[in-house]
Scaffold this motif. Structure first.
Motif: not given
Lengths: 295, 359
Positions: A231, A234, A236-237, A248, A251, A283, A287
Motif C-alpha cells: 500500500v 502505491g 495497492w490502494y 480513497l 493517501r 502504478r 494513481w
C-alpha cells in the motif's frame, strides 16, 4: 462504536486450522468473523481456507460454515441467504471468503450474478495473487512480472506477462451498494469496512490483499509488513465505492520504493530494472486515474 | 381435486406448487422452460410463496439450491441436457452432502450434433452421481411425482436429492387431462422439511467438509445406504399417496401383462405408452407379450425385474440412450439384475429414439 484492536471481540471463530505460518488469508477470515460475530454463516469454496479448516473431524469454524464448489461461492451464498430468509430467519450475516482465483477467475460469473440480483450477502476476496492451495499457479489477479509455477521466469519469458485484473472496479461497475479494497497490513481499515458492510442491505464486496509467504517468498513474520508496504509503495490502494462514488481512504504522503517492495520477494527476484520501470509507470498511471476519479 | 388440461411441464409445475418449495433457482433451457415460467407466474400471482432466484447459469442454479437446502429450506430447480451437464459438478456435491433437493430434468439429446429433442442420454450420463432417478410416463404421473419426490428425498432415512425425468417435448409439451389435487390434500400428504443436517444458528455446524482416506468410504457407504433405503420409502410414499389421492403407483417398476408373458419388453419414460399399445395389438394376435416399465433407475429395481421376468422365455430392453463403446445403460443394468438373481434368459437391446426420432 468503532471496532479496533482494543475493542475487537475476544471470541475466536476460526482456530485450530492448519494454515501455513504467516498466512494472510487466515488472518483476514479470522478478523472478519470477529467483526461479523457468531451469527455469520460462512461459505468458502475449494481453496486454501477450506483446505485448512474443514478436515473431518477437525472442523475449525465456531460459526456455521460450509464449503462450496470452486465456482459456487456467490451462488451458494445466495441460496443460504434466501433459504434462511424464506424460513423467517433474519438475524444472520451471509459471508463468503474466496481467494483470488475463486473470485476473479472461476467464480466471477456467480459473483456477477449475485451482484446483479443485489442479494443481501457480503463477499470477501482474500487475494494472495495466485492459486496458492494448488501450489502457486497464476490467476488473473497475479501481478505483472510475478513468477508462479505456471509462469516460470526463464530466459524467454520473465514471469507473468499480464497485469492484475482490476476486479474492484469491475465489481463497482455493477452499481453494487458497497465495495472496498483493503490490506491485512491495515487491519483497522479492514475492520471498519467489514463493520460498515455489515450494516448495508444488498450485495457488499471487500477485496483484501492477503500475502502468502509461501507463494511470495517472504519470511513468515513479514506478512503484515509486506501487506503495509504494498500500500505504501502505491501498488495497492485502500478505497471504497458507495452510492456511485469512489473514495480513497489512505493517501501515502510519498510512495515508498517500488523496487524495495519487489526485490524482497523471491517471486520478483528475476525482474530487471526495465521491468521495475514498467511496473512503476503502471502504478503512476493508476494513481493518475485515482486522483482524477476518486474522492 | 380439479381436472385441468395440462402439458407435462405444467403438470409438474402444479405438483411443485403443491409441495410449497421455499427456494426455486433456475436457468432457462428448452424444453424445460415452461415449468419455470409457470412457477414464476405462481410466485407473481401469490399462489406460491417461494423465493424465485434468477440465477446466471445451471451451475449456479444447483449451487444455490444446495445453499438453500443446507440451511434447511425446501429447494427446487429444473434443467435439461446441456444444462444438466453444465451443473454436473454440483450433482454428486448435493448427493454427498445429503441435501434432498428436487430437480426436474426435461430429457433432451446432448450435443454434438446439436439437437433439442428428446432422448435420455443426459440424465443417464449422471446415473452415478448419487441422485434418485425417476422417469415419468405421462403428465398425471409427472404431477404426482413432483409431490412425492419431496416426500421421498427428504425422508430422514433417505436424505438424497431426487431427479424427476420427463421426456422432452413428447411429455413436457403434450397436453393431457390431469387431476390437480387441492392444497389441503397436498399438505396432508407432505409435511414441512425437518432435518438436523443443516446450518443452524442455535447449533452451529461445519458442513460439506473434507474426509480423507480413513473416513471417506464411511461417508460414501452411508450415502449408498440412503439411496437404497429409497426403495422402501417410495413404497411408503405411494401407499400414503393412494390413501389421500386415490391414485396408486407400483414402486420402482410398472408391469403390464407380464404375468403370463413369454416375451417381455423393458423400457422407460413416455415411450411405454406406445409399447403398451403394441402389447395390446400383439395380445390380440394371440402372442403372449408384456411390458415392464422402469419407473426408477436409481435405486435400481433389481428384484422387481427378476420377479417380473423369471417365467419369460426372452426379454428385450428398448432405450433412448447409449453408453458409447458398449451398449444401452438400462440393458447393462437389467442384465446385472438377472445375473444376480441367477436367471438365464436370452436378452437383446434396442436403442432408438435418439435426438427425438419417433418412427
Amino acid at each position: 462504536m468503532a471496532i479496533n484492536a482494543k475493542t475487537i471481540s475476544e471470541t475466536e471463530l476460526f482456530y485450530g486450522h492448519k494454515a501455513c505460518a504467516g498466512c494472510g488469508g487466515s488472518l483476514a477470515v479470522r478478523i472478519a468473523l470477529k467483526v461479523l460475530g457468531e451469527n455469520a454463516v460462512a461459505v468458502l469454496p475449494a481453496g486454501c481456507m477450506s483446505a485448512v479448516g474443514f478436515n473431518f473431524p477437525q472442523l475449525c469454524f465456531g460459526n456455521n460454515a460450509i464449503i462450496s464448489t470452486f465456482a459456487g461461492t456467490a451462488s451458494m451464498l445466495t441460496g443460504v441467504e434466501a433459504g434462511l430468509r424464506a424460513q423467517g430467519i433474519t438475524d444472520f450475516h451471509a459471508v463468503g471468503f474466496a481467494g483470488d482465483g475463486g473470485t476473479a477467475d472461476i467464480g466471477l460469473q456467480a459473483l456477477s450474478g449475485a451482484i446483479d440480483r443485489n442479494d443481501d450477502i457480503l463477499y470477501i476476496c482474500y487475494d494472495n495473487e495466485a492459486y496458492m492451495n494448488t501450489g502457486i499457479q497464476k490467476s488473473s489477479l497475479t501481478p505483472f512480472g510475478a513468477r508462479t509455477t505456471t509462469t516460470p521466469a526463464g530466459k524467454n519469458i520473465r514471469g507473468n506477462l499480464r497485469p492484475k485484473k482490476n476486479l474492484f472496479e469491475i465489481v463497482a461497475a455493477h452499481g453494487i451498494p458497497y465495495a472496498a479494497t483493503a490490506s491485512v497490513g491495515y487491519l483497522n481499515d479492514f475492520m471498519r469496512k467489514v463493520e460498515k458492510a455489515k450494516q448495508i442491505k444488498g450485495t457488499k464486496y471487500i477485496h483484501i490483499l492477503a500475502p502468502c509467504p509461501t507463494g511470495w517468498g517472504v519470511k513468515t513474520d513479514e506478512t503484515v509488513e509486506i501487506a503495509k508496504e504494498v500500500v505504501d509503495c502505491g501498488l495497492w490502494y485502500l478505497a471504497e465505492y458507495e452510492n456511485g462514488d469512489f473514495t480513497l481512504n489512505h493517501r501515502p504522503k510519498e510512495f515508498s520504493d517500488v523496487s524495495a517492495y519487489l526485490r524482497r520477494q523471491s517471486r520478483f527476484k528475476h525482474l530487471t530494472d526495465v521491468d521495475i520501470e514498467i511496473i512503476t509507470r503502471s502504478r503512476d498511471k493508476k494513481w493518475e486515474f485515482i486522483n482524477q476519479n476518486f474522492k | 381435486m380439479a381436472k385441468k388440461f395440462l402439458s407435462g411441464n405444467e403438470a409438474f409445475a402444479y405438483g411443485v406448487r403443491l409441495a410449497r418449495p421455499q427456494v426455486i433457482s433456475a436457468y432457462p433451457i428448452t424444453p424445460q422452460t415452461i415449468v419455470v415460467e409457470k412457477l414464476s407466474e405462481f410466485v407473481e400471482d401469490g399462489s406460491l410463496n417461494a423465493e424465485f432466484i434468477h440465477v446466471e447459469s445451471e451451475h449456479s442454479a444447483l449451487s444455490c439450491a444446495i445453499g438453500a437446502s443446507s440451511v434447511g429450506a425446501r429447494a427446487f430447480t429444473a434443467t435439461s441436457s446441456q444444462g444438466l451437464l453444465y451443473m454436473a459438478e454440483c450433482l454428486p456435491y448435493a448427493a454427498g452432502g445429503r441435501f434432498p433437493i428436487v430437480m426436474m430434468n426435461a430429457n433432451r439429446s446432448t450435443a454434438l450434433p446439436w439437437n433439442i429433442y428428446g432422448d435420455q442420454r443426459d440424465s443417464i450420463s449422471q446415473l452415478d452421481s448419487g441422485w434418485i432417478q425417476a422417469y415419468a410416463g405421462n403428465a398425471q404421473e409427472a404431477l404426482d411425482l413432483a409431490l412425492m419426490s419431496f416426500y421421498i428425498a427428504e425422508h430422514s432415512e433417505v436424505s438424497t436429492p431426487f431427479m424427476a425425468n420427463l421426456d422432452g417435448f413428447v411429455l413436457t409439451h403434450t397436453y393431457e387431462i390431469v387431476d390437480v389435487p387441492t392444497q389441503e390434500q397436498a399438505d396432508a400428504f407432505l409435511p414441512g422439511y425437518e432435518t438436523e443436517n443443516k446450518l443452524d444458528l442455535q447449533n452451529p455446524r461445519n458442513l460439506a467438509f473434507s474426509a480423507g482416506p480413513d473416513t471417506n468410504t464411511f461417508f460414501k457407504y452411508k450415502e449408498h445406504l440412503g439411496i437404497l433405503n429409497a426403495s422402501e420409502i417410495i413404497d411408503k410414499a405411494e401407499e400414503r399417496f393412494a390413501e389421500i389421492f386415490g391414485r396408486r403407483y407400483s414402486g420402482l417398476t410398472e408391469s403390464y401383462q407380464t404375468e403370463d408373458a413369454e416375451y417381455i419388453l423393458i423400457t422407460l419414460g413416455s415411450i411405454s405408452g406406445l409399447v403398451r399399445e403394441a402389447v395390446d395389438k400383439l395380445r390380440a394376435e394371440g402372442k403372449r407379450v408384456g411390458l415392464l416399465r422402469l419407473r426408477y433407475l436409481r435405486p435400481f429395481p433389481n428384484e422387481e425385474i427378476a420377479n417380473a421376468v423369471k417365467n419369460a422365455n426372452a426379454l428385450a430392453v428398448l432405450e433412448k440412450d447409449i453408453s458409447f463403446g458398449n451398449e444401452g445403460t438400462a440393458y447393462t443394468n437389467v442384465n446385472s439384475a438377472l445375473q444376480k438373481a441367477g436367471i438365464e434368459l436370452p436378452t437383446s437391446n434396442y436403442i432408438g429414439g435418439l435426438g427425438g426420432k419417433n418412427r
